[in-house]
Design a protein around this motif. Structure first.
Motif, PDB file in Angstrom:
ATOM      1  N   HIS A  25     -21.508 -66.742 -48.199  1.00 19.22           N
ATOM      2  CA  HIS A  25     -22.062 -67.834 -47.394  1.00 19.22           C
ATOM      3  C   HIS A  25     -23.153 -68.533 -48.191  1.00 19.22           C
ATOM      4  O   HIS A  25     -24.156 -67.908 -48.551  1.00 19.22           O
ATOM      5  N   GLN A 106     -18.767 -69.983 -32.699  1.00 17.28           N
ATOM      6  CA  GLN A 106     -19.289 -70.588 -33.922  1.00 17.28           C
ATOM      7  C   GLN A 106     -18.391 -71.762 -34.273  1.00 17.28           C
ATOM      8  O   GLN A 106     -17.165 -71.629 -34.211  1.00 17.28           O
ATOM      9  N   GLU A 140     -19.248 -74.136 -41.944  1.00 12.98           N
ATOM     10  CA  GLU A 140     -19.510 -73.563 -40.628  1.00 12.98           C
ATOM     11  C   GLU A 140     -21.006 -73.563 -40.352  1.00 12.98           C
ATOM     12  O   GLU A 140     -21.822 -73.726 -41.257  1.00 12.98           O
ATOM     13  N   GLU A 168     -18.648 -71.227 -46.528  1.00 10.15           N
ATOM     14  CA  GLU A 168     -18.166 -69.858 -46.771  1.00 10.15           C
ATOM     15  C   GLU A 168     -17.050 -69.910 -47.809  1.00 10.15           C
ATOM     16  O   GLU A 168     -16.010 -70.536 -47.587  1.00 10.15           O
TER      17      GLU A 168
END
Ligand code: MN
Length: 493
Positions: A25, A106, A140, A168
């Motif tokens: 991430h 999410q 994200e 990600e």
């Protein structure tokens, strides 16, 4: 790896082949959040729950709006990873309950990620290379942060992080040793830093690595994997993978099976521990987010971003290799001088091999030490770069000795002195003309006939004569030239 050797022969540990895949991430360097016009802020400095909108709190009626800057940075990251960029990309809801996720899902990308497959080539310490496939990378929103104070019966919730843009990056399971996993992570870090998409402060969690590890006694079948979450140092990755391979092999040996689960890393105990059983993709009930239309990415837009990119680590490696800098020195340059290296690359035409080598040696020696002790910053070097070039040239022209030049580094970088002034203050600098030095050599020969005889039979005794000439010139004589003159005189020419 030679083609005749199996993976098991190359990577096998006690008859088991470890396989590692990594999800990283990357916090993208935006001012505002991914779907809300509110500051990202500084997690360490700011008070909790300062940077919130109705969307961050999951309040009814709040709608997300995509942050264009985050999309552009993600495209740049994808280009830096030698990956394709999707022409159409869309957002999906990944459902799970967690107290630090007020929306209840999410916002992520599942069906049409922005960054498509690719492959990166990583240099290995032995001079070889390792190719690791990138499966894809997706945008994200981050979740909040829970802390559980020791000995208290409550937890604390900070939602500042909610909605911070993350990319990600999902690798293929192409790595088979702790070292390969560590080098892959470092390469991702370098590519992101040089692409300018991430601040790159590992201790602040700007890059977080989830490492999937499995072992199998067969090459064609993967074992059950575990995932070690949120590693934020390259050393921890090496240690955690080593520990996990060992733990899984012991389980297999003892006739037990590995449980698919998420594990944490205990820094003090240098071990992994079970956290929760791991969901599969279908458990999240991914669905397209109806509040966010798909994005169209034009080729022209991707091209314009490509042109804006800084130099990439592979191009820097090629350049420095051409200057005969060793592979390990190149990696130190890339890591420690990430602000300066692009400047060096841009000015590569004004650098020739010998001058570059002198400069790189300073950067890897005294200047790196000063940088680490915070006695100077990379910006100081960038600001005085042209003067350093002059100094390197002065060393090559023998106007100042290598040691003398090194002594002036900090005076130039910190005190902003010029080489011209330093040479002047040193009384004209190094003496490199034969007309001045020859009489000094002749006089030393006259004064020390015994030492001259010694030097004729034992070349090691020359040092004494060189030392005398250096003394007489008050240290200003060019030592290698003095050496030559003495040798010539001894040979009778
Ligand atoms: Mn994720």
């Amino acid at each position: 790896m030679s083609s005749r050797q199996s993976k098991m022969q190359v990577y096998g540990v006690e008859g088991y082949l470890p396989t590692i895949g990594i999800e990283c991430h990357v916090q993208l360097k935006t001012d505002t959040k991914l779907f809300a016009p509110v500051a990202v802020g500084n997690f360490r400095a700011d008070a909790a729950n300062q940077h919130l909108t109705p969307l961050c709190l999951g309040l009814p009626g709040a709608l997300p709006v995509i942050n264009r800057k985050a999309v552009d940075l993600a495209i740049c990251a994808g280009l830096a990873l030698d990956c394709g960029i999707a022409s159409v990309t869309s957002f999906d809801r990944k459902h799970y309950f967690y107290p630090d996720l007020p929306l209840g899902y999410q916002i992520s990308q599942h069906y049409q990620p922005l960054v498509l497959a690719g492959e990166i080539i990583i240099p290995l310490p032995d001079g070889g290379q390792k190719a690791v496939g990138i499966h894809h990378a997706h945008l994200e929103a981050d979740a909040g942060k829970l802390t559980h104070p020791k000995g208290r019966d409550y937890s604390l919730l900070d939602l500042n992080r909610v909605g911070v843009p993350l990319l990600e990056i999902v690798s293929q399971p192409d790595m088979h040793s702790p070292t390969e996993a560590q080098l892959y992570a470092k390469e991702i870090y370098l590519r992101m830093i040089y692409a300018g998409v991430c601040e790159g402060d590992l201790s602040a969690g700007h890059l977080r690595f989830d490492v999937n590890v499995s072992v199998s006694d067969r090459e064609d079948v993967l074992g059950t994997r575990t995932e070690i979450k949120n590693l934020n140092s390259f050393r921890f990755i090496h240690q955690a993978v080593t520990y996990e391979i060992d733990r899984q092999i012991k389980l297999h040996r003892g006739g037990e099976s590995v449980v698919q689960e998420t594990r944490g890393w205990d820094e003090q105990g240098k071990s992994t521990f079970a956290q929760r059983s791991k969901e599969d993709a279908q458990d999240y009930r991914y669905m397209p987010d109806p509040d966010l239309p798909p994005l169209q990415i034009t080729e022209a837009h991707v091209d314009s971003l490509k042109k804006s990119l800084n130099v990439s680590p592979p191009a820097v490696r090629d350049l420095l290799k051409g200057w005969r800098i060793t592979a390990s020195s190149i990696e130190i340059m890339l890591e420690e001088w990430s602000v300066l290296v692009p400047v060096i690359y841009e000015n590569r035409q004004t650098l020739d091999g010998p001058r570059a080598v002198v400069l790189v040696n300073w950067l890897l020696g005294d200047l790196l030490a000063a940088l680490k002790q915070s006695r100077l910053t990379q910006k100081d070097i960038v600001a005085t770069w042209s003067e350093l070039l002059v100094l390197a040239q002065a060393v090559l022209d023998d106007k100042v000795s290598a040691t003398g030049g090194k002594k002036w580094l900090m005076e130039i970088v910190q005190d902003k002195k010029t080489v011209a002034r330093l040479l002047q203050a040193a009384g004209g600098g190094q003496i490199s003309d034969v007309a001045t030095l020859q009489p000094l050599v002749d006089r030393v020969f006259d004064q020390h006939p015994g030492a001259v005889e010694d030097a004729r039979v034992d070349s090691k005794a020359i040092g004494f004569l060189v030392g005398k000439v250096m003394q007489d010139s008050r240290g200003r004589a060019n030592p290698s030239l003095v050496n030559d003159l003495i040798k010539r005189k001894l040979a009778g020419s």
